[in-house]
Design an enzyme around this catalytic site. Structure first.
Site, PDB file in Angstrom:
ATOM      1  N   CYS A 112     -68.985  -8.824 -37.393  1.00  0.00           N
ATOM      2  CA  CYS A 112     -69.909  -8.984 -38.519  1.00  0.00           C
ATOM      3  C   CYS A 112     -69.919 -10.400 -39.084  1.00  0.00           C
ATOM      4  O   CYS A 112     -70.842 -10.763 -39.828  1.00  0.00           O
ATOM      5  CB  CYS A 112     -69.577  -7.984 -39.619  1.00  0.00           C
ATOM      6  SG  CYS A 112     -69.536  -6.279 -39.052  1.00  0.00           S
ATOM      7  N   HIS A 235     -72.498 -10.142 -46.452  1.00  0.00           N
ATOM      8  CA  HIS A 235     -72.652  -9.187 -45.353  1.00  0.00           C
ATOM      9  C   HIS A 235     -72.894  -7.804 -45.952  1.00  0.00           C
ATOM     10  O   HIS A 235     -72.158  -7.359 -46.837  1.00  0.00           O
ATOM     11  CB  HIS A 235     -71.396  -9.204 -44.480  1.00  0.00           C
ATOM     12  CG  HIS A 235     -71.314  -8.072 -43.511  1.00  0.00           C
ATOM     13  ND1 HIS A 235     -72.394  -7.649 -42.770  1.00  0.00           N
ATOM     14  CD2 HIS A 235     -70.274  -7.258 -43.172  1.00  0.00           C
ATOM     15  CE1 HIS A 235     -72.016  -6.634 -42.008  1.00  0.00           C
ATOM     16  NE2 HIS A 235     -70.746  -6.382 -42.239  1.00  0.00           N
ATOM     17  N   ASN A 265     -75.344  -1.123 -42.216  1.00  0.00           N
ATOM     18  CA  ASN A 265     -74.539  -2.252 -41.734  1.00  0.00           C
ATOM     19  C   ASN A 265     -75.014  -2.620 -40.338  1.00  0.00           C
ATOM     20  O   ASN A 265     -74.784  -1.887 -39.378  1.00  0.00           O
ATOM     21  CB  ASN A 265     -73.062  -1.853 -41.723  1.00  0.00           C
ATOM     22  CG  ASN A 265     -72.149  -2.966 -41.244  1.00  0.00           C
ATOM     23  OD1 ASN A 265     -72.585  -3.961 -40.687  1.00  0.00           O
ATOM     24  ND2 ASN A 265     -70.851  -2.790 -41.442  1.00  0.00           N
TER      25      ASN A 265
END
Length: 310
Positions: A112, A235, A265
């Site tokens: 990520c 994020h 996500n």
């Protein structure tokens, strides 16, 4: 010479999987998912749409936004942990599809935090005047490594791609500072064997601490204070982690990007997707000070402080 973003684009698959859809598949509820994660729906790629297909669509949009041609791209960096196959890289597949015949190409694997690693890598090539235009793509097809029997992780992830063209920008604008980091001892908390495995409690504790610390660090490295920050793009992993970062910077809620409810996500794609959406909605203006911050499997993390504009 300062490196900054001169164009951006995104792509998400058309198929939407809602919390209500997941209620029918596993023991969970819309209320629980919203409360614990902030997610309402996520986009899921069909079987015939792979990572490279999404990367291509986002890249085309970014190239058009930057006002350049594919042949003007010198380097392609693709941040992903879900490539179509182990090799060739998504970046080389993208080079061929785009017709970017003058570009070198490679993939980056930092989960990520991958888009942050890609931006910082691109910065080096631009500021040393080695390359003029670097395409950075964050893209994931997480649905193909998600364990749909594991209700703790299956509700979290979505598919998508975000892309940026990194090039030279005017004095005082662009990337002002950055931080990259890793803690390999935490790799056991978030990894892939056949499917994605996560120790949610440990990842949550790490992310809440590290996202806030890194955001503060890049502000200080840029010679700025919290009061100078106009907008935070964290994020999009979990609304509670995102809120912890915002509170650490003492920012009002309207100064934090929030797209997790729409996309879930999307790993390396989440920050560039959010950036493109926020620009389209007029939330970011020239000379705004932005902070990007992300974390991921590895464990990895990265943050960038940037003054927006060409």
């Amino acid at each position: 010479m300062n490196a900054g973003l001169i164009g951006g684009g995104k792509f998400v698959p058309p198929h939407i999987l809602t919390n209500e859809d997941l209620e029918k598949r596993m023991d969970t509820s819309d209320e629980w998912i919203r409360t614990m994660t902030g997610i309402e729906e996520r986009h899921i790629a069909d079987d015939d749409m792979d990572t490279s297909h999404m990367a291509y669509q986002a890249a085309v949009n970014a190239i058009e936004d930057a006002g350049i041609t594919a042949e003007e791209i010198d380097l392609i960096l693709v941040a992903t942990v879900t490539p179509d196959r182990p090799f060739p890289s998504v970046a080389t597949m993208l080079q061929e599809q785009l017709g970017a015949k003058n570009a070198a190409a490679m993939d980056l694997s930092a989960a990520c935090a991958g888009f942050m690693y890609g931006l910082v890598t691109a910065k080096q090539f631009i500021e040393t005047n080695t390359y003029q235009n670097v395409l950075v793509v964050g893209v994931e097809k997480l649905s193909k490594i998600t364990d749909w029997e594991d209700r703790n992780t299956a509700v979290l992830f979505g598919d998508g791609a975000g892309a940026a063209i990194v090039g030279a920008v005017s004095e005082g604008r662009g990337i002002l500072s950055f931080e990259l980091g890793a803690d390999g001892s935490g790799g056991k908390h978030l990894y892939q064997d056949d499917k994605l495995v996560m120790n949610g409690r440990e990842v949550f504790k790490f992310a809440v601490r590290q996202m806030g610390e890194s955001a503060v660090n890049v502000i200080e490295k840029a010679g700025l204070s919290k009061e100078d920050v106009d907008y935070l793009i964290p994020h999009q992993a979990n609304i509670r982690i995102m809120e912890a970062s915002r509170e650490r910077l003492e920012l009002p809620i309207e100064k934090m990007s929030k797209t997790i409810q729409k996309y879930g996500n999307t790993s390396a794609a989440s920050i560039p997707i959010s950036l493109v959406d926020d620009l389209a909605e007029g939330k970011i203006k020239d000379d705004d000070v932005l902070v990007f911050v992300g974390f991921g499997g590895g464990l990895t993390w990265g943050a960038v402080c940037m003054r927006w504009g060409k």
